[in-house]
Design an enzyme around this catalytic site. Structure first.
Site, PDB file in Angstrom:
ATOM      1  N   ASP A 129       0.852  -1.187   0.000  1.00 25.65           N
ATOM      2  CA  ASP A 129       0.000   0.000   0.000  1.00 25.65           C
ATOM      3  C   ASP A 129       0.882   1.228   0.000  1.00 25.65           C
ATOM      4  O   ASP A 129       1.995   1.204   0.529  1.00 25.65           O
ATOM      5  CB  ASP A 129      -0.913   0.004   1.228  1.00 25.65           C
ATOM      6  CG  ASP A 129      -1.973  -1.083   1.177  1.00 25.65           C
ATOM      7  OD1 ASP A 129      -2.460  -1.393   0.069  1.00 25.65           O
ATOM      8  OD2 ASP A 129      -2.322  -1.624   2.237  1.00 25.65           O
ATOM      9  N   ASP A 147      -7.055  -1.381  -4.478  1.00 30.90           N
ATOM     10  CA  ASP A 147      -8.121  -1.138  -3.508  1.00 30.90           C
ATOM     11  C   ASP A 147      -9.137  -0.148  -4.073  1.00 30.90           C
ATOM     12  O   ASP A 147     -10.352  -0.314  -3.901  1.00 30.90           O
ATOM     13  CB  ASP A 147      -7.543  -0.575  -2.204  1.00 30.90           C
ATOM     14  CG  ASP A 147      -6.588  -1.529  -1.513  1.00 30.90           C
ATOM     15  OD1 ASP A 147      -6.715  -2.754  -1.696  1.00 30.90           O
ATOM     16  OD2 ASP A 147      -5.708  -1.039  -0.780  1.00 30.90           O
TER      17      ASP A 147
END
Length: 180
Positions: A129, A147
């Site tokens: 991330d 995401d």
């Protein structure tokens, strides 16, 4: 039952390849530039939007750390379900649903790649991330393009279901609509 237009299959494949490719390319680039988690943060917009690497060994918001095989298995089941819905149950006849499920599939594949240890540093089985959002003391968990694709695709599916319910006499529901 009318067959789905070939253009919808091409559209699906194009979005999946472009979305997954963008996700994996940005993860690699950011991790190369900023290094492993715990390194520097690049602020783009004040102290509100930044780039910062982190690894998520779980699922949404880090729940279930260490459950790599469970989440990998669920990802594979979801991917197979999407393919079935589109190409065997007729969902690909609807352009909106095709785009939505392509976004979800791109997100699934981008995160699955990491979860299986192919993209993470030292083969760690964790999702990379890098997008950081915060406001004063409030901070959203870091996330990535995969995401974002998952959320957008799910939102599109929900919107289509709410705005065009299948039981309506003038239905333009995802599966009932016949657009080219």
């Amino acid at each position: 039952m009318k067959a789905a237009p070939v253009s919808h299959f091409v559209l699906f494949a194009s979005i999946v390849v472009a979305g997954c490719g963008a996700d994996l390319a940005t993860k690699s680039w950011i991790f190369d530039k900023l290094g492993p988690p715990g390194g520097q943060t690049w602020w783009i917009c004040g102290n509100f939007v930044g780039l910062q690497t982190s690894l998520n060994p779980g699922a949404l918001f880090g729940i279930g750390p260490g459950q790599v095989w469970l989440f990998s298995g669920l990802s594979i089941v979801a991917a197979v379900g999407i393919l079935y819905w589109l190409f065997f149950a007729g969902g690909a006849r609807d352009r909106w649903l095709t785009i939505a499920l392509a976004a979800v599939m791109a997100g699934i594949l981008g995160n699955l790649y990491d979860r299986l240890g192919f993209g993470s540093p030292d083969g760690q089985q964790a999702v990379r991330d890098w997008i950081l959002l915060q406001y004063h003391d409030w901070r959203w968990p870091n996330f990535n393009i995969a995401d974002s694709l998952l959320v957008c695709g799910a939102g599109m599916i929900a919107y289509g279901a709410i705005m065009h319910p299948a039981d309506s006499p003038q239905s333009h529901a995802c599966i009932a609509r016949q657009d080219g």
